[in-house]
Design a protein around this motif. Structure first.
Motif, PDB file in Angstrom:
ATOM      1  N   GLU A 278     -22.663  26.322  39.689  1.00  0.00           N
ATOM      2  CA  GLU A 278     -24.025  26.025  39.402  1.00  0.00           C
ATOM      3  C   GLU A 278     -24.148  24.748  39.545  1.00  0.00           C
ATOM      4  O   GLU A 278     -26.050  24.522  40.145  1.00  0.00           O
ATOM      5  CB  GLU A 278     -24.787  26.662  37.980  1.00  0.00           C
ATOM      6  N   ILE A 279     -23.274  23.532  38.850  1.00  0.00           N
ATOM      7  CA  ILE A 279     -24.192  22.504  38.983  1.00  0.00           C
ATOM      8  C   ILE A 279     -23.121  21.717  40.109  1.00  0.00           C
ATOM      9  O   ILE A 279     -21.637  21.736  39.565  1.00  0.00           O
ATOM     10  CB  ILE A 279     -23.929  22.087  37.664  1.00  0.00           C
ATOM     11  N   PHE A 280     -23.431  20.796  41.255  1.00  0.00           N
ATOM     12  CA  PHE A 280     -22.609  20.130  41.550  1.00  0.00           C
ATOM     13  C   PHE A 280     -23.169  19.043  42.501  1.00  0.00           C
ATOM     14  O   PHE A 280     -24.485  19.059  42.228  1.00  0.00           O
ATOM     15  CB  PHE A 280     -21.215  21.548  42.472  1.00  0.00           C
ATOM     16  N   SER A 281     -22.621  18.230  42.784  1.00  0.00           N
ATOM     17  CA  SER A 281     -23.295  16.846  43.601  1.00  0.00           C
ATOM     18  C   SER A 281     -23.369  16.724  44.966  1.00  0.00           C
ATOM     19  O   SER A 281     -23.413  18.554  45.825  1.00  0.00           O
ATOM     20  CB  SER A 281     -21.864  15.986  43.386  1.00  0.00           C
ATOM     21  N   MET A 282     -24.180  16.255  45.824  1.00  0.00           N
ATOM     22  CA  MET A 282     -24.330  16.967  47.237  1.00  0.00           C
ATOM     23  C   MET A 282     -23.362  16.629  47.510  1.00  0.00           C
ATOM     24  O   MET A 282     -22.986  17.344  48.815  1.00  0.00           O
ATOM     25  CB  MET A 282     -25.557  16.510  47.346  1.00  0.00           C
ATOM     26  N   ARG A 283     -22.017  16.363  47.473  1.00  0.00           N
ATOM     27  CA  ARG A 283     -20.971  15.810  48.287  1.00  0.00           C
ATOM     28  C   ARG A 283     -20.316  16.688  48.420  1.00  0.00           C
ATOM     29  O   ARG A 283     -19.464  17.267  48.782  1.00  0.00           O
ATOM     30  CB  ARG A 283     -20.281  14.547  47.506  1.00  0.00           C
ATOM     31  N   GLU A 284     -20.422  17.386  47.274  1.00  0.00           N
ATOM     32  CA  GLU A 284     -19.559  19.082  46.734  1.00  0.00           C
ATOM     33  C   GLU A 284     -20.053  19.607  47.498  1.00  0.00           C
ATOM     34  O   GLU A 284     -19.225  21.259  48.403  1.00  0.00           O
ATOM     35  CB  GLU A 284     -19.651  19.478  45.147  1.00  0.00           C
ATOM     36  N   PHE A 285     -22.017  20.728  48.059  1.00  0.00           N
ATOM     37  CA  PHE A 285     -22.747  21.352  48.333  1.00  0.00           C
ATOM     38  C   PHE A 285     -22.375  20.927  49.899  1.00  0.00           C
ATOM     39  O   PHE A 285     -22.004  21.571  50.916  1.00  0.00           O
ATOM     40  CB  PHE A 285     -24.107  20.263  47.496  1.00  0.00           C
ATOM     41  N   CYS A 286     -21.985  19.908  50.143  1.00  0.00           N
ATOM     42  CA  CYS A 286     -21.895  18.915  52.138  1.00  0.00           C
ATOM     43  C   CYS A 286     -20.545  20.198  52.191  1.00  0.00           C
ATOM     44  O   CYS A 286     -20.707  20.807  53.541  1.00  0.00           O
ATOM     45  CB  CYS A 286     -22.492  18.399  52.475  1.00  0.00           C
ATOM     46  N   GLY A 287     -19.517  19.907  51.921  1.00  0.00           N
ATOM     47  CA  GLY A 287     -18.282  20.205  51.614  1.00  0.00           C
ATOM     48  C   GLY A 287     -18.630  21.578  51.886  1.00  0.00           C
ATOM     49  O   GLY A 287     -17.366  21.756  52.675  1.00  0.00           O
ATOM     50  N   TRP A 288     -19.322  22.696  50.841  1.00  0.00           N
ATOM     51  CA  TRP A 288     -19.060  23.649  50.652  1.00  0.00           C
ATOM     52  C   TRP A 288     -20.296  24.568  51.886  1.00  0.00           C
ATOM     53  O   TRP A 288     -20.187  26.236  52.142  1.00  0.00           O
ATOM     54  CB  TRP A 288     -19.785  24.414  49.509  1.00  0.00           C
ATOM     55  N   PHE A 289     -21.616  24.156  52.317  1.00  0.00           N
ATOM     56  CA  PHE A 289     -22.208  24.653  52.966  1.00  0.00           C
ATOM     57  C   PHE A 289     -21.949  25.439  54.204  1.00  0.00           C
ATOM     58  O   PHE A 289     -21.762  24.424  54.813  1.00  0.00           O
ATOM     59  CB  PHE A 289     -23.661  23.444  52.767  1.00  0.00           C
ATOM     60  N   ASP A 290     -22.297  26.046  54.248  1.00  0.00           N
ATOM     61  CA  ASP A 290     -22.542  27.097  55.667  1.00  0.00           C
ATOM     62  C   ASP A 290     -23.696  28.095  55.714  1.00  0.00           C
ATOM     63  O   ASP A 290     -23.675  28.167  53.848  1.00  0.00           O
ATOM     64  CB  ASP A 290     -20.781  27.682  56.076  1.00  0.00           C
ATOM     65  N   LEU A 291     -23.925  28.980  56.403  1.00  0.00           N
ATOM     66  CA  LEU A 291     -25.286  29.559  56.785  1.00  0.00           C
ATOM     67  C   LEU A 291     -24.927  31.078  55.911  1.00  0.00           C
ATOM     68  O   LEU A 291     -25.525  31.564  55.847  1.00  0.00           O
ATOM     69  CB  LEU A 291     -25.547  29.589  57.937  1.00  0.00           C
ATOM     70  N   ASP A 292     -23.516  31.023  56.367  1.00  0.00           N
ATOM     71  CA  ASP A 292     -22.578  32.736  55.090  1.00  0.00           C
ATOM     72  C   ASP A 292     -23.580  32.784  54.281  1.00  0.00           C
ATOM     73  O   ASP A 292     -22.701  35.059  53.737  1.00  0.00           O
ATOM     74  CB  ASP A 292     -21.486  32.539  55.376  1.00  0.00           C
ATOM     75  N   HIS A 293     -23.462  32.546  53.191  1.00  0.00           N
ATOM     76  CA  HIS A 293     -23.554  32.608  52.561  1.00  0.00           C
ATOM     77  C   HIS A 293     -25.156  32.456  51.341  1.00  0.00           C
ATOM     78  O   HIS A 293     -25.156  32.565  50.674  1.00  0.00           O
ATOM     79  CB  HIS A 293     -22.853  31.960  51.055  1.00  0.00           C
ATOM     80  N   ILE A 294     -25.929  32.427  52.441  1.00  0.00           N
ATOM     81  CA  ILE A 294     -27.029  32.392  52.475  1.00  0.00           C
ATOM     82  C   ILE A 294     -27.445  33.732  51.966  1.00  0.00           C
ATOM     83  O   ILE A 294     -27.411  34.857  52.892  1.00  0.00           O
ATOM     84  CB  ILE A 294     -28.000  31.815  53.094  1.00  0.00           C
ATOM     85  N   THR A 295     -29.037  34.162  51.296  1.00  0.00           N
ATOM     86  CA  THR A 295     -29.156  35.692  51.320  1.00  0.00           C
ATOM     87  C   THR A 295     -30.257  35.810  51.653  1.00  0.00           C
ATOM     88  O   THR A 295     -31.000  34.913  52.182  1.00  0.00           O
ATOM     89  CB  THR A 295     -29.245  35.705  49.450  1.00  0.00           C
ATOM     90  N   PRO A 296     -30.183  37.211  52.561  1.00  0.00           N
ATOM     91  CA  PRO A 296     -31.432  37.090  53.421  1.00  0.00           C
ATOM     92  C   PRO A 296     -32.381  37.613  52.889  1.00  0.00           C
ATOM     93  O   PRO A 296     -33.717  37.628  53.033  1.00  0.00           O
ATOM     94  CB  PRO A 296     -31.414  39.095  54.280  1.00  0.00           C
ATOM     95  N   SER A 297     -32.841  37.755  51.622  1.00  0.00           N
ATOM     96  CA  SER A 297     -33.583  38.749  50.730  1.00  0.00           C
ATOM     97  C   SER A 297     -34.204  36.973  50.102  1.00  0.00           C
ATOM     98  O   SER A 297     -33.666  36.089  49.632  1.00  0.00           O
ATOM     99  CB  SER A 297     -33.449  40.007  48.950  1.00  0.00           C
TER     100      SER A 297
END
Length: 464
Positions: A278-297
């Motif tokens: 739930e709580i994370f830095s933008m550095r962590e977010f950029c390291g984790w982020f990809d499009l696979d875990h975006i919900t279509p709802s």
């Protein structure tokens, strides 16, 4: 090289939905060591304003969503668009259409009366063996894209999955108006082509534009980017996000006392997740982020959750930084921040208790103004039972060592001598010193004030 873009229209402020789109596009580029481009789609001359452009840039800067290229302005690229239209006319992928707006309206009305989908009927569309009407004098033509009439146009949306539209459902899009200015959908295509955009991440209100844009790209023999359409954000009540839900300018969140890292962290979780984090830095977010875990709802905005995150980040923030943010808020109220008491010390005492910077300014303000508690709150807390202990405390505070343990000992001595419980003395002290019944620990509170100011504010006890 991954290349994404954020392309707002400057017809209003940067709202929370646009900020999430910008964040996801920025983070995807950062995750892949790519480039993030800022483009201002300002072809709507009637509604675009310099103030709106500046509001978008201010919002991006406040959030820290730095771009690698741009900002590019479509109005500065008119020659390029016209050059491409000229080539399309020469190649036969576009054509002049002399149907007037009035004729189009009559055409659509007739189609609706017959239960048909309203659309351009192709009168001026050139076809093999077709004889076009003579060009009418005095009518300035538009330019239309010659859309394929057979087959389907489809794409594998990186959020929504496979989407296909029959070409027969699409009529021939106007790509240049009668005055020669190119239209939105055409400008977007040329921009994405020229800027070598590999991934278009945008709201799902653009899904209907995508098949048209893909067909134009194919007609230009340009590479088609990958598309990811983000679902809308709903308000707390499940309805479409509106101003009362939080669909206001991003800079309004700044005005309301939110920290940018809290807003970013909250936006990141609107439709995307990384396990239970739930709580994370933008550095962590950029390291984790990809499009696979975006919900279509659709995602749902939750003001309570945003406030919780903001309170967390304020607790974690450096006191000096918070003081730099709170001081101008006090000055905007006409409050001069004195050297004593220290604003950083006040913040250190209060930041565990508040949810935004404006509440922190409210707490700090009482230390720097001429305070007069209301008669109602004085009557409520300065009772005949508490006054003798309060007067004893005032007498003792003039000599006591100016540190919390010594002041605490004095409080306990006074309530013990008069057989009272702590609130009977602590509440009157809070009210006289701050005008408020709820404060942090009263002994720590008192040490923030200069002794002379404490004696001045408590002097009223001697007159009651």
């Amino acid at each position: 090289m991954i290349r994404t873009r954020f392309a707002p229209s400057p017809t209003g402020y940067l709202h929370i939905g646009g900020a999430r789109t910008a964040l996801f596009s920025w983070a995807f580029a950062r995750h892949h060591a790519g480039q993030f481009i800022l483009r201002i789609e300002d072809t709507d001359v009637a509604r675009s304003t310099p103030e709106a452009v500046q509001a978008i840039i201010d919002g991006m800067n406040w959030l820290g969503l730095t771009h690698d290229e741009g900002p590019f302005y479509q109005m500065q690229r008119m020659d390029r668009y016209k050059e491409v239209i000229k080539k399309m006319l020469a190649s036969g992928t576009a054509y002049y259409c002399y149907t007037t707006p009035e004729e189009l309206d009559r055409m659509r009305d007739e189609q609706r009366s017959q239960g048909l989908k309203p659309r351009y009927d192709g009168t001026w569309r050139p076809e093999a063996g077709k004889t076009l009407p003579p060009a009418p004098s005095g009518v300035q033509p538009v330019v239309r894209f010659k859309n394929p009439t057979e087959g389907v146009v489809g794409w594998d949306d990186l959020v929504k999955g496979r989407i296909e539209i029959a070409n027969s459902e699409l009529d021939d899009l106007i790509i240049a108006r009668q005055d020669g200015t190119p239209t939105y959908n055409f400008c977007v295509v040329v921009d994405d082509w020229d800027m070598r955009i590999t991934h278009v991440i945008r709201g799902d209100d653009h899904v209907n534009n995508t098949p048209r844009q893909i067909n134009i790209l194919k007609a230009l023999d340009a590479e088609v980017p990958l598309y990811a359409h983000l679902s809308m954000i709903l308000g707390d009540d499940g309805q479409k996000l509106s101003k009362r839900h939080g669909a206001v300018s991003v800079m309004q969140y700044h005005e309301d006392g939110y920290l940018p890292e809290a807003v970013l962290n909250y936006l990141a979780r609107l439709g995307w997740s990384h396990g239970d984090d739930e709580i994370f830095s933008m550095r962590e977010f950029c390291g984790w982020f990809d499009l696979d875990h975006i919900t279509p709802s659709a995602a749902q905005f939750n003001t309570e959750k945003l406030n919780w995150l903001n309170a967390h980040y304020i607790k974690q923030a450096d006191n000096a930084r918070l003081a730099d943010l709170v001081k101008p808020r006090l000055e905007a109220r006409g409050v001069t921040v004195a050297q004593s008491p220290s604003l950083e010390a006040i913040i250190s005492l209060y930041k565990e208790r508040i949810t935004n910077l404006n509440e922190l300014a409210d707490a700090a303000e009482v230390f720097y103004i001429d305070l007069t508690p209301t008669p109602e709150i004085l009557a409520q807390h300065l009772t005949p039972e508490s006054l003798p202990a309060l007067r004893d405390f005032v007498a003792g505070i003039a000599e006591v060592s100016w540190e919390a343990p010594a002041i605490n000992a004095l409080i306990k001595h006074c309530i013990g001598a008069h057989g009272l419980k702590m609130p009977k003395l602590a509440m009157p002290l809070r009210v006289l010193l701050t005008g408020q019944a709820q404060t942090p620990s009263v002994d720590a509170l008192i040490t923030l004030f200069p002794r002379e100011l404490v004696l001045k504010r408590l002097a009223v006890a001697q007159t009651i």
